[in-house]
Scaffold this active site. Structure first.
Site, PDB file in Angstrom:
ATOM      1  N   GLU A  69      -5.737  -6.659   6.638  1.00  0.00           N
ATOM      2  CA  GLU A  69      -5.153  -7.158   5.822  1.00  0.00           C
ATOM      3  C   GLU A  69      -5.246  -8.459   5.837  1.00  0.00           C
ATOM      4  OE1 GLU A  69      -2.128  -4.182   3.645  1.00  0.00           O
ATOM      5  OE2 GLU A  69      -1.259  -5.045   5.906  1.00  0.00           O
ATOM      6  N   CYS A  70      -5.501  -8.876   5.012  1.00  0.00           N
ATOM      7  CA  CYS A  70      -5.981 -10.736   4.877  1.00  0.00           C
ATOM      8  C   CYS A  70      -6.130 -11.454   6.772  1.00  0.00           C
ATOM      9  CB  CYS A  70      -4.234 -11.388   4.160  1.00  0.00           C
ATOM     10  SG  CYS A  70      -4.602 -12.630   3.404  1.00  0.00           S
ATOM     11  N   GLY A  71      -4.911 -11.389   7.710  1.00  0.00           N
ATOM     12  CA  GLY A  71      -5.480 -12.547   8.749  1.00  0.00           C
ATOM     13  C   GLY A  71      -6.438 -11.038   9.377  1.00  0.00           C
ATOM     14  N   THR A 131      -9.360  -6.601   3.645  1.00  0.00           N
ATOM     15  CA  THR A 131      -9.346  -7.115   2.215  1.00  0.00           C
ATOM     16  C   THR A 131      -8.085  -8.241   2.556  1.00  0.00           C
ATOM     17  OG1 THR A 131      -6.122  -5.917   2.396  1.00  0.00           O
ATOM     18  CG2 THR A 131      -8.855  -4.362   1.344  1.00  0.00           C
TER      19      THR A 131
END
Length: 439
Positions: free
Chosen positions: A316-318, A417
């Site tokens: 997720e993201c990072g 994501t």
């Protein structure tokens, strides 16, 4: 567990400091407080946890749904829950602090900046209380906590100006020791720049904590959702990255993972070997601050091998950034990442997305079955340059995602994501339940 909401008149009014001072006052009075945060934030809750050593509950009706939000509240522990609001009380409509207070039926204590006012502070509080009726929101504004207020005539003037149905719960004195440094994405994390406990205890002395406790009440309870597959947690193992680069983890996510599996933490920044596991989870955080360690530590290389072998990996993201080909900082330094997903990530000088989002699955992946919807939140300063073979798991119903229309880059049984999901969202159920060969 009874509780109340500390809501601000706006962002920057001092809600986090007021919350930390209130938690300190409760502890100093012999209570065991349970901190919580309205909205999707990771950073303010890190300060709550650093202070009282209890994970802060994430209360967001968009992320978790109304019932999921209530379940999240009731999974908390302690004598009394202190919920820090998000932005101003009414900002954000369906995801506002007012929506959280209404959904949980908790009283609201308004944090008002009293630095340059007395009667006007009371007028502000009265306006906020009456505005609820104007827009049809069923909440009780019980009173105020005056931020940056001096004692003596200043405090007396504020107290005397309040109408009888608004209680004066005390004040936070102006103190230079009660300032938290910030950077991109917000304040520094609680583990990096927590406030001085003695300064908080001094501020806590001017809070009428017993009156706050008397005002608190308990939300309606909701039935728990039993989702265990029947296998014991020991039958499955999930490796979870947890360090200063991967620190954006909702407690509800860890609770969801632990309900079905043994959670095995590891640190990519420290170069840890990836635990032997059935799945790998890379949460968000600050990989851009640890590019060299991530490039040279060897952990991302090991994750790439596991991903190629078909082990489910969810970033997720990072985590998405770490799974990409490369990461370039705002200083122009480029670091090799895991190279699992066909994207090069570059940090920008201003944020690229900030909103609650909704995704619709295009196909079966480790995060959803085809056609399923996922709700979450995106907030990032990076942008992705995609390879020609990029494949996406989700169409965007709301929000920007990776390219404005899609989110969830996929390769093997790996997905990355920009969307952060709550443990009540359903996003982690398939990761735990479905063997990699079936995805």
């Amino acid at each position: 567990m009874e509780g109340f909401v500390l809501a601000g008149t706006s962002s920057g009014v001092g809600k986090t400091v007021a919350t930390l001072a209130t938690l300190t006052a409760l502890e100093d009075a012999g209570y065991q407080p349970q901190p919580a945060k309205a909205g999707p934030d990771f950073i303010d809750p890190s300060h709550h946890e650093a202070l009282v050593d209890t994970p802060s509950r994430t209360l967001d009706p968009w992320l978790a749904g109304e019932d999921g939000m209530r379940r999240t509240y009731w999974r908390g522990t302690g004598d009394i829950c202190v919920v820090e609001g998000v932005m101003g009380l009414y900002d954000g409509t369906k995801t506002s602090t007012a929506a959280v207070a209404e959904g949980l039926d908790l009283p609201v204590v308004l944090v008002v900046d009293a630095k340059a006012g007395m009667e006007s502070v009371a007028a502000t509080a009265l306006g906020f209380a009456q505005y609820a009726d104007r827009i049809g929101v069923d909440i009780e504004v019980a009173g105020i906590l005056a931020q940056r207020a001096h004692g003596g005539r200043h405090a007396d003037g504020i107290r005397d100006a309040l109408p009888e149905d608004l209680t004066y719960f005390g004040r936070i004195p102006p103190m230079s020791d009660l300032e938290i440094p910030d950077r991109h994405l917000g304040l520094h994390m609680g583990s990096e720049a927590g406030l001085d406990r003695d300064a908080l205890s001094t501020a806590a002395e001017t809070i009428d904590i017993e009156r706050l406790v008397e005002t608190a009440r308990a939300p309606p309870e909701v039935a728990t959702t039993e989702r265990n597959t029947g296998d014991s947690p020991a039958d499955r193992r999930v490796a979870v990255a947890q360090d200063s680069a991967f620190c954006f983890i909702y407690p509800s996510v860890l609770e969801r993972l632990r309900s079905e599996a043994s959670v095995e933490p590891f640190s990519p920044v420290a170069g840890d070997s990836v635990p032997d596991a059935d799945a790998i989870y890379l949460p968000g955080g600050y990989p851009e601050l640890h590019g060299e360690s991530l490039e040279t530590g060897g952990t991302l290389d090991e994750i790439a091998v596991r991903a190629a072998d078909g082990v489910p990996v969810y970033g997720e993201c990072g985590g998405l950034m770490a799974l990409s080909e490369s990461l370039t900082t705002t200083d122009g330094d480029t670091y090799e990442m895991a190279g699992v997903l066909p994207a090069d990530i570059e940090m920008q000088d201003r944020y690229q997305a900030l909103d609650h989002v909704e995704l619709e699955a295009r196909a079966d992946t480790v995060a959803a079955t085809s056609g399923a919807h996922r709700r979450g939140h995106e907030f990032h300063y990076s942008a992705a340059t995609l390879g020609s073979d990029a494949s996406f798991a989700f169409d965007m119903v709301r929000g920007d995602g990776i390219d404005g229309e899609h989110d969830g880059l996929t390769e093997y049984s790996t997905i990355g994501t920009y969307c952060h999901c709550h443990g009540e969202s359903g996003a982690f159920d398939r990761l735990l339940a479905v063997p990699s060969k079936d995805i």
